[in-house]
Write an enzyme that holds these catalytic residues in place. Sequence first.
Site, short mmCIF file in Angstrom:
data_model
loop_
_atom_site.label_atom_id
_atom_site.label_comp_id
_atom_site.label_asym_id
_atom_site.label_seq_id
_atom_site.Cartn_x
_atom_site.Cartn_y
_atom_site.Cartn_z
N SER A 1 43.66 12.81 -19.70
CA SER A 1 43.93 11.76 -19.17
C SER A 1 45.66 11.59 -19.01
O SER A 1 46.11 11.28 -18.06
CB SER A 1 43.33 10.47 -19.75
OG SER A 1 43.75 9.33 -18.86
N TRP B 1 46.81 14.34 -16.87
CA TRP B 1 46.50 13.84 -15.45
C TRP B 1 47.71 13.25 -14.83
O TRP B 1 47.95 13.14 -13.81
CB TRP B 1 45.21 13.25 -15.41
CG TRP B 1 44.92 12.72 -14.15
CD1 TRP B 1 44.18 13.31 -13.05
CD2 TRP B 1 45.15 11.40 -13.43
NE1 TRP B 1 44.21 12.80 -11.76
CE2 TRP B 1 44.76 11.42 -12.03
CE3 TRP B 1 45.92 10.35 -13.76
CZ2 TRP B 1 44.94 10.47 -11.19
CZ3 TRP B 1 46.22 9.34 -12.76
CH2 TRP B 1 45.69 9.20 -11.54
N HIS B 2 48.33 12.20 -15.70
CA HIS B 2 49.47 11.21 -15.13
C HIS B 2 50.65 11.89 -14.86
O HIS B 2 51.38 11.41 -14.00
CB HIS B 2 49.65 10.23 -16.08
CG HIS B 2 48.43 9.04 -16.10
ND1 HIS B 2 47.25 9.25 -16.91
CD2 HIS B 2 48.48 7.75 -15.62
CE1 HIS B 2 46.67 8.04 -16.76
NE2 HIS B 2 47.17 7.39 -15.92
N GLY B 3 50.81 13.28 -15.60
CA GLY B 3 52.03 13.63 -15.14
C GLY B 3 52.46 14.81 -16.21
O GLY B 3 52.06 15.07 -17.12
N PHE C 1 51.96 10.32 -9.40
CA PHE C 1 50.91 10.95 -9.89
C PHE C 1 49.82 11.47 -8.99
O PHE C 1 48.87 12.08 -9.24
CB PHE C 1 49.97 9.97 -10.91
CG PHE C 1 50.89 9.21 -12.07
CD1 PHE C 1 52.20 9.98 -12.58
CD2 PHE C 1 51.03 7.93 -12.20
CE1 PHE C 1 52.96 9.35 -13.30
CE2 PHE C 1 51.90 7.45 -13.05
CZ PHE C 1 52.85 7.97 -13.58
#
Length: 477
Positions: free
Chosen positions: A322, A325-327, A477
């Site tokens: 997770s 996924w954000h960056g 994102f």
Amino acid sequence: MLFNSIDFFLFLPIVFGLYWLIGGKRIKTQNLLIAIASYVFYGWWDWKFLSLILFSSIVDYSIGLWLGKTKKISTRKLLLWISICVNLGFLGFFKYYNFFIDSLIDSFTFFGKELNLSTLNIILPVGISFYTFQTLSYTIDVYNKKLQPTKDFIGFMAFVSFFPQLVAGPIERATNLLPQFSKKRSFDYANAVDGLRQVLWGLFKKIVVADNCAKYANIIFNNHTEYNGSTLLLGAFFFAFQIYGDFSGYSDIAIGISRLFGFNLKRNFAFPYFSRDIAEFWRRWHISLSTWFRDYLYIPLGGSRGGLKMKIRNTFIIFIVSGFWHGANWTFIIWGALNALYFLPLLLTNKNRVNTDLVAQDNFLPSIKEVGQMALTFFITLIAWVFFRADNVLHALSYLQNMFTASLIYKIEIFPSTILLLVLFFIITEWLGRRGEYAIEKIDFMKRPIRWIFYILLIVLMFSFTGEEQQFIYFQF
């Protein structure tokens, strides 16, 4: 095209008028209009990336049809993996290619070896993480036979590119949103009014809360060595409300606009800063992403069905993924790992059970115990947000080191009292409205004159305290 821009202020009424002028009986024509409007909306940033959405739509639509025709297990698995590799391949190339190259070069340099690899000048397509996960949900659900493949390509294009939530969510499931494109949609005045009310609240969150907090969060984070610990703590506080007002504000606007067109999107935030532990926080923050990882990653890995070791392993996997996924930055990975660590005491004591009751369920004010629980949860979340906001790991560690010094007790050097009062007004409104889907949903208990005075107050505050325009954080994102 930003929700809080003049361009969108002109775009929305035109699309809304044409949409209902067509009429609810002509579903395919309405879907075509939504698809065209969505491509215009997205192309406003960079029309070249429209090909990515179109290609992804064609691939997953075709694979869905093929999955509907074959029962051979090996063929179905191959089709699923083609969809996963194509979608995540695009996401990986545009979002993570340079990160992996830089990390590989740094690793070889650490061991005294020089690696001659070059990074690429890649522009990250806006919202690629969101629509990639959305279209993947379709293929996975068709593969698992939870959804019948659609034969309406225009409706599928509209589902993938639906402009209210295209670039920053909520991440919609195909099982919820796609069937709505095949149903007759009639204009519902009460639903539209409720949608406008939610849009109003979302704009207030963004323009007044998030953008004003961003100004001071940026000043403090960008010059953190010049301030004492108490000021740095306030900077983290400002960022916490910046990201909450920004992201939940976008979700409110997206959900509200969707209602204007007869669509119902899933709730994405449920007053997360009133959570009493980190498990409750993650059931209330970015719900569409949390449940996506739960259903498509955590449960397939075994979820909580195995022993304690498996539960811990799966928890760390889901939080780290997770974060990634954000960056493409180690700060996001550490942010995810830190939240997994926060989760450990609940796992070890078996207190991570789903708790659906509200804080102060039957009371106006929380108990002393609940206040302590909320304060602790907010504080550890605040610490994690420092990694989320920092430019790199060294920046985050330096910020936290300076924050936890003796100077923490010194006078705060930046104290914008007006902005803090606005944040306090926001918190009180959220607390009073915590039993609704969003803070001002249940405002109908007020008499009409008072209700309209409140709406006018929000509008006046937006015009009087408009912060410096900031792009929505989750666009990156």
